[in-house]
Design a protein around this motif. Structure first.
Motif, PDB file in Angstrom:
ATOM      1  N   ILE A  27     -85.968  24.430 -10.714  1.00  0.00           N
ATOM      2  CA  ILE A  27     -84.697  24.996 -10.281  1.00  0.00           C
ATOM      3  C   ILE A  27     -84.577  24.795  -8.778  1.00  0.00           C
ATOM      4  CG2 ILE A  27     -83.333  27.101 -10.077  1.00  0.00           C
ATOM      5  CD1 ILE A  27     -84.736  28.135 -12.538  1.00  0.00           C
ATOM      6  N   LEU A  28     -83.483  24.189  -8.350  1.00  0.00           N
ATOM      7  CA  LEU A  28     -83.235  23.961  -6.943  1.00  0.00           C
ATOM      8  C   LEU A  28     -82.457  25.139  -6.385  1.00  0.00           C
ATOM      9  CD1 LEU A  28     -83.376  22.016  -4.531  1.00  0.00           C
ATOM     10  CD2 LEU A  28     -81.194  21.078  -5.261  1.00  0.00           C
ATOM     11  N   GLN A  29     -82.976  25.753  -5.322  1.00  0.00           N
ATOM     12  CA  GLN A  29     -82.345  26.913  -4.717  1.00  0.00           C
ATOM     13  C   GLN A  29     -81.947  26.555  -3.287  1.00  0.00           C
ATOM     14  OE1 GLN A  29     -85.200  30.026  -5.008  1.00  0.00           O
ATOM     15  NE2 GLN A  29     -84.931  30.289  -7.203  1.00  0.00           N
ATOM     16  N   PRO A  30     -80.719  26.062  -3.066  1.00  0.00           N
ATOM     17  CA  PRO A  30     -80.308  25.665  -1.723  1.00  0.00           C
ATOM     18  C   PRO A  30     -80.022  26.878  -0.855  1.00  0.00           C
ATOM     19  CG  PRO A  30     -78.500  25.422  -3.231  1.00  0.00           C
ATOM     20  CD  PRO A  30     -79.693  25.853  -4.060  1.00  0.00           C
ATOM     21  N   LEU A  31     -79.725  26.622   0.386  1.00  0.00           N
ATOM     22  CA  LEU A  31     -79.367  27.691   1.298  1.00  0.00           C
ATOM     23  C   LEU A  31     -78.135  28.416   0.779  1.00  0.00           C
ATOM     24  CD1 LEU A  31     -79.772  25.858   4.712  1.00  0.00           C
ATOM     25  CD2 LEU A  31     -81.264  27.616   3.780  1.00  0.00           C
ATOM     26  N   ARG A  32     -78.158  29.716   0.833  1.00  0.00           N
ATOM     27  CA  ARG A  32     -77.033  30.502   0.355  1.00  0.00           C
ATOM     28  C   ARG A  32     -75.867  30.405   1.321  1.00  0.00           C
ATOM     29  NH1 ARG A  32     -79.653  36.239  -0.322  1.00  0.00           N
ATOM     30  NH2 ARG A  32     -80.375  35.619   1.740  1.00  0.00           N
ATOM     31  N   MET A  33     -74.651  30.402   0.756  1.00  0.00           N
ATOM     32  CA  MET A  33     -73.467  30.273   1.595  1.00  0.00           C
ATOM     33  C   MET A  33     -73.288  31.494   2.478  1.00  0.00           C
ATOM     34  SD  MET A  33     -72.233  27.365   1.231  1.00  0.00           S
ATOM     35  CE  MET A  33     -70.746  27.689   2.183  1.00  0.00           C
ATOM     36  N   GLU A  34     -73.872  32.646   2.104  1.00  0.00           N
ATOM     37  CA  GLU A  34     -73.728  33.828   2.937  1.00  0.00           C
ATOM     38  C   GLU A  34     -74.308  33.609   4.318  1.00  0.00           C
ATOM     39  OE1 GLU A  34     -74.732  33.762  -0.096  1.00  0.00           O
ATOM     40  OE2 GLU A  34     -73.467  35.106  -1.270  1.00  0.00           O
ATOM     41  N   GLN A  91     -64.080  30.482  10.040  1.00  0.00           N
ATOM     42  CA  GLN A  91     -62.632  30.512   9.823  1.00  0.00           C
ATOM     43  C   GLN A  91     -62.277  30.142   8.393  1.00  0.00           C
ATOM     44  OE1 GLN A  91     -60.522  31.637  11.980  1.00  0.00           O
ATOM     45  NE2 GLN A  91     -58.673  31.247  10.777  1.00  0.00           N
ATOM     46  N   ALA A  92     -63.046  29.218   7.797  1.00  0.00           N
ATOM     47  CA  ALA A  92     -62.782  28.822   6.409  1.00  0.00           C
ATOM     48  C   ALA A  92     -62.955  30.007   5.468  1.00  0.00           C
ATOM     49  CB  ALA A  92     -63.712  27.681   6.008  1.00  0.00           C
ATOM     50  N   LYS A  93     -63.914  30.878   5.774  1.00  0.00           N
ATOM     51  CA  LYS A  93     -64.084  32.073   4.947  1.00  0.00           C
ATOM     52  C   LYS A  93     -62.875  33.004   5.067  1.00  0.00           C
ATOM     53  CE  LYS A  93     -66.693  36.290   4.393  1.00  0.00           C
ATOM     54  NZ  LYS A  93     -67.599  37.259   5.060  1.00  0.00           N
ATOM     55  N   LYS A  94     -62.363  33.147   6.308  1.00  0.00           N
ATOM     56  CA  LYS A  94     -61.178  34.005   6.492  1.00  0.00           C
ATOM     57  C   LYS A  94     -59.975  33.461   5.736  1.00  0.00           C
ATOM     58  CE  LYS A  94     -62.442  35.683  11.110  1.00  0.00           C
ATOM     59  NZ  LYS A  94     -62.031  35.745  12.542  1.00  0.00           N
ATOM     60  N   GLU A  95     -59.859  32.136   5.671  1.00  0.00           N
ATOM     61  CA  GLU A  95     -58.733  31.510   4.981  1.00  0.00           C
ATOM     62  C   GLU A  95     -58.969  31.408   3.474  1.00  0.00           C
ATOM     63  OE1 GLU A  95     -55.947  30.720   6.333  1.00  0.00           O
ATOM     64  OE2 GLU A  95     -56.464  30.966   8.453  1.00  0.00           O
ATOM     65  N   LYS A  96     -60.101  31.944   2.997  1.00  0.00           N
ATOM     66  CA  LYS A  96     -60.442  31.979   1.575  1.00  0.00           C
ATOM     67  C   LYS A  96     -60.567  30.578   0.968  1.00  0.00           C
ATOM     68  CE  LYS A  96     -58.349  36.514   0.923  1.00  0.00           C
ATOM     69  NZ  LYS A  96     -57.408  37.340   0.131  1.00  0.00           N
ATOM     70  N   CYS A  97     -61.117  29.658   1.765  1.00  0.00           N
ATOM     71  CA  CYS A  97     -61.302  28.292   1.269  1.00  0.00           C
ATOM     72  C   CYS A  97     -62.392  28.225   0.206  1.00  0.00           C
ATOM     73  CB  CYS A  97     -61.666  27.366   2.430  1.00  0.00           C
ATOM     74  SG  CYS A  97     -60.354  27.167   3.650  1.00  0.00           S
ATOM     75  N   PHE A  98     -63.319  29.190   0.193  1.00  0.00           N
ATOM     76  CA  PHE A  98     -64.390  29.197  -0.796  1.00  0.00           C
ATOM     77  C   PHE A  98     -63.969  29.874  -2.098  1.00  0.00           C
ATOM     78  CE2 PHE A  98     -66.574  29.533   3.412  1.00  0.00           C
ATOM     79  CZ  PHE A  98     -66.978  28.210   3.467  1.00  0.00           C
ATOM     80  N   GLU A  99     -62.745  30.418  -2.124  1.00  0.00           N
ATOM     81  CA  GLU A  99     -62.267  31.131  -3.305  1.00  0.00           C
ATOM     82  C   GLU A  99     -61.145  30.373  -4.023  1.00  0.00           C
ATOM     83  OE1 GLU A  99     -61.093  35.021  -2.132  1.00  0.00           O
ATOM     84  OE2 GLU A  99     -62.868  35.361  -0.887  1.00  0.00           O
ATOM     85  N   ARG A 100     -60.434  29.488  -3.318  1.00  0.00           N
ATOM     86  CA  ARG A 100     -59.275  28.820  -3.894  1.00  0.00           C
ATOM     87  C   ARG A 100     -59.414  27.307  -3.776  1.00  0.00           C
ATOM     88  NH1 ARG A 100     -54.733  32.508  -0.770  1.00  0.00           N
ATOM     89  NH2 ARG A 100     -55.286  34.499  -1.737  1.00  0.00           N
ATOM     90  N   LYS A 101     -58.741  26.602  -4.676  1.00  0.00           N
ATOM     91  CA  LYS A 101     -58.764  25.142  -4.633  1.00  0.00           C
ATOM     92  C   LYS A 101     -57.864  24.600  -3.533  1.00  0.00           C
ATOM     93  CE  LYS A 101     -59.874  24.282  -9.495  1.00  0.00           C
ATOM     94  NZ  LYS A 101     -59.428  23.592 -10.748  1.00  0.00           N
TER      95      LYS A 101
END
Length: 208
Positions: A27-34, A91-101
């Motif tokens: 199982i590959l466990q990359p760096l968490r986005m948090e 800034q990408a997190k504030k713009e919700k880029c990780f939640e929407r396409k």
């Protein structure tokens, strides 16, 4: 475990400075986005992944025209670019880029604006928005962009108000009494138009 045993060892690099990747049980466990969600955490990860000029300073600034590509990147590019990339992720997190396409956020525009305003030559100048940057204006004159869809420009509150008002209007128009009133209004408009056309016709005839 067998794969890790076959990999070459680098004694000069401490384990705490390496990316935390585990291959146990396949199982590959990359760096968490948090780790990238906050600017301080992003700066820490950036310093761990790539050597910075502060951590390994050169005896003197290398000549940008004669130095090696690695020296040029480490001394002239990374110290400026990596903090901008950290702010970009924040800034990408504030713009919700990780939640929407799809979002209105354009990463290249943000990074261009950030690098332009962080330029040491503009230290005492005021903040300049992306579309006010001179070379951006010159480029867009020859290469205009297509308008951003309204669905991406609206905030969640504005979009919810439009959707709710449309739905309430639809439910009201479905009422039988409202339907009858609309039919009466439609017939009234048609009748008025007929009388108006007949009157205009006879006016023209009399004028002849």
């Amino acid at each position: 475990s067998e794969y890790e045993a076959e990999q070459p060892q680098f004694p000069d690099v401490r384990e705490s400075e390496c990316a935390s990747v585990s291959l146990e049980a396949g199982i590959l466990q990359p760096l968490r986005m948090e780790q990238f969600y906050s600017a301080p955490a992003a700066d820490t990860v950036v310093q761990q992944l790539l050597p910075m000029a502060e951590t390994a300073p050169f005896p003197e600034p290398p000549d940008p025209k004669t130095c090696s590509p690695q020296e040029y990147l480490e001394y002239y590019i990374f110290p400026v670019l990596l903090p901008g990339m950290a702010e970009l992720l924040h800034q990408a997190k504030k713009e919700k880029c990780f939640e929407r396409k799809r979002t209105k956020f354009i990463a290249c525009d943000f990074l261009t604006e950030w690098l332009y305003n962080k330029n040491p030559k503009r230290k005492d100048e005021s903040f300049t928005e992306f579309f006010s940057i001179p070379f951006v204006n010159d480029w867009l004159k020859d290469h205009p962009r297509t308008p951003i869809p309204l669905s991406l420009l609206l905030s969640e509150e504005e979009a919810s108000i439009i959707i709710q008002s449309f739905w309430r209007g639809y439910r009201v128009r479905c009422n039988s009494e409202i339907q009858e009133l609309r039919q009466w209004q439609k017939q009234l408009r048609e009748d008025k138009n007929i009388f108006k056309r007949v009157k205009e016709f006879w006016t023209k005839q009399e004028a002849k």
